[in-house]
Motif scaffolding. Structure first.
Motif, PDB file in Angstrom:
ATOM      1  N   MET A 103      34.532  36.778  36.012  1.00 18.80           N
ATOM      2  CA  MET A 103      35.259  37.984  35.622  1.00 18.80           C
ATOM      3  C   MET A 103      34.951  39.144  36.564  1.00 18.80           C
ATOM      4  N   PHE A 104      33.700  39.214  37.026  1.00 19.27           N
ATOM      5  CA  PHE A 104      33.346  40.268  37.972  1.00 19.27           C
ATOM      6  C   PHE A 104      34.105  40.064  39.283  1.00 19.27           C
ATOM      7  N   GLY A 105      34.238  38.796  39.713  1.00 17.32           N
ATOM      8  CA  GLY A 105      35.014  38.501  40.910  1.00 17.32           C
ATOM      9  C   GLY A 105      36.470  38.869  40.742  1.00 17.32           C
ATOM     10  N   ILE A 106      37.041  38.567  39.570  1.00 20.93           N
ATOM     11  CA  ILE A 106      38.429  38.942  39.302  1.00 20.93           C
ATOM     12  C   ILE A 106      38.587  40.456  39.381  1.00 20.93           C
ATOM     13  N   GLY A 107      37.617  41.177  38.822  1.00 22.91           N
ATOM     14  CA  GLY A 107      37.680  42.637  38.861  1.00 22.91           C
ATOM     15  C   GLY A 107      37.664  43.180  40.275  1.00 22.91           C
ATOM     16  N   LEU A 108      36.814  42.611  41.124  1.00 24.11           N
ATOM     17  CA  LEU A 108      36.748  43.066  42.511  1.00 24.11           C
ATOM     18  C   LEU A 108      38.045  42.770  43.258  1.00 24.11           C
ATOM     19  N   VAL A 109      38.614  41.574  43.033  1.00 23.51           N
ATOM     20  CA  VAL A 109      39.877  41.214  43.683  1.00 23.51           C
ATOM     21  C   VAL A 109      40.992  42.161  43.245  1.00 23.51           C
ATOM     22  N   LEU A 110      41.052  42.460  41.947  1.00 21.57           N
ATOM     23  CA  LEU A 110      42.077  43.375  41.445  1.00 21.57           C
ATOM     24  C   LEU A 110      41.882  44.770  42.019  1.00 21.57           C
ATOM     25  N   TYR A 111      40.634  45.178  42.134  1.00 26.81           N
ATOM     26  CA  TYR A 111      40.371  46.539  42.606  1.00 26.81           C
ATOM     27  C   TYR A 111      40.822  46.733  44.051  1.00 26.81           C
ATOM     28  N   VAL A 112      40.484  45.783  44.923  1.00 31.82           N
ATOM     29  CA  VAL A 112      40.841  45.943  46.339  1.00 31.82           C
ATOM     30  C   VAL A 112      42.334  45.730  46.571  1.00 31.82           C
TER      31      VAL A 112
END
Length: 279
Positions: A103-112
């Motif tokens: 989920m943290f990885g998904i958040g980073l991908v969405l953010y960038v």
């Protein structure tokens, strides 16, 4: 330093807001940390604190308050962890590691992938010196709700933390207590977003309870000591950061770490003294 220099941090509005947010989040994080320590849910706090990032980004994209996205993502993480752990051979700590990192990885991908003026550093590490009035009101409301619920139900939650089977046999609503504690954890992490951010929130959710656990033997006293330790660390870290020109959140965590080491050394010394008396 003279008295005028010592009182200088209290002359700035941004420092006063930092002190206010410190006092607001100290109580619920300290109370909740006691239950997390006893229940062995340190990784659960870590998992949810990282898992709220995609919820925050999605809430920003949709245009709704960030706290709703953070709370929804935290509860999804908690429910997914419980379901996967209960329906597979994988242990719960392993499941939590997979879920929160994913989920943290998904958040980073969405953010960038989204153009925004929001600073990721403020989400990850907090922005106590930039706290706005509406964030104080939000943190205060969450702190009052979570603290009140934990104080009213601390005996039931204590039995559930030690022995869920006994709690069920005693007629307690085990599922309500379980998911209520998860909801309180998610809400508390939302309240600490402005103060400590996602990464450092775990320090506030674990260290006060761990320190109190080393200092006292009764759970009621543990709750009081944890609140006192967390409140002192929050205020002292915020105050010290003004003079040493550092960020308040990591300074607070460093003070909590130092207090934990001191409490641990004290417990080791007392244990050795007791052994010597027995000999």
């Amino acid at each position: 330093m003279d008295i005028e220099t010592l009182l200088m941090p209290f002359r700035f509005g941004f420092m006063l807001n930092a002190f206010y947010i410190s006092m607001l989040v100290a109580v619920p994080t300290a109370l909740l940390s006691c239950f997390l320590v006893l229940k062995g849910w340190a990784l659960m706090g870590d998992a949810i604190s990282h898992a709220v990032l995609p919820g925050i980004v999605l809430a920003y994209i949709v245009g709704i308050p960030l706290i709703f996205g953070a709370f929804a993502a935290g509860m999804i993480c908690a429910l997914a962890t419980g379901y996967l752990a209960g329906n597979s051979r994988v242990k719960e700590d392993t499941v939590m590691g997979v879920v929160f990192s994913g989920m943290f990885g998904i958040g980073l991908v969405l953010y960038v992938s989204v153009e925004t003026n929001a600073h990721l550093d403020h989400i990850l590490f907090g922005n106590m010196l930039g706290v706005e009035p509406h964030e104080l009101w939000t943190a205060g409301a969450i702190a009052l709700l979570v603290s009140g619920a934990l104080v009213l139900k601390w005996k039931d939650l204590l039995l559930h933390s030690f022995d869920p089977a006994q709690a069920r046999a005693a007629g307690l609503p085990v599922n309500v207590l379980h998911y209520g504690l998860l909801a309180a954890l998610s809400l508390t992490i939302v309240a600490t977003l402005s103060a400590a951010g996602l990464i450092l929130a775990i320090g506030l959710l674990i260290a006060p309870g761990a320190i109190a656990f080393l200092l006292v033997r009764r759970f009621g006293a543990m709750l009081v000591v944890a609140v006192a330790v967390c409140l002192f660390s929050m205020l002292a870290g915020t105050y010290a950061s003004f003079f040493i020109d550092s960020a308040p959140a990591p300074t607070i965590v460093l003070i909590l770490t130092a207090l934990f080491v001191a409490a641990f050394l004290r417990r080791v010394w007392l244990t050795r003294q007791a052994e010597r008396r027995q000999v």
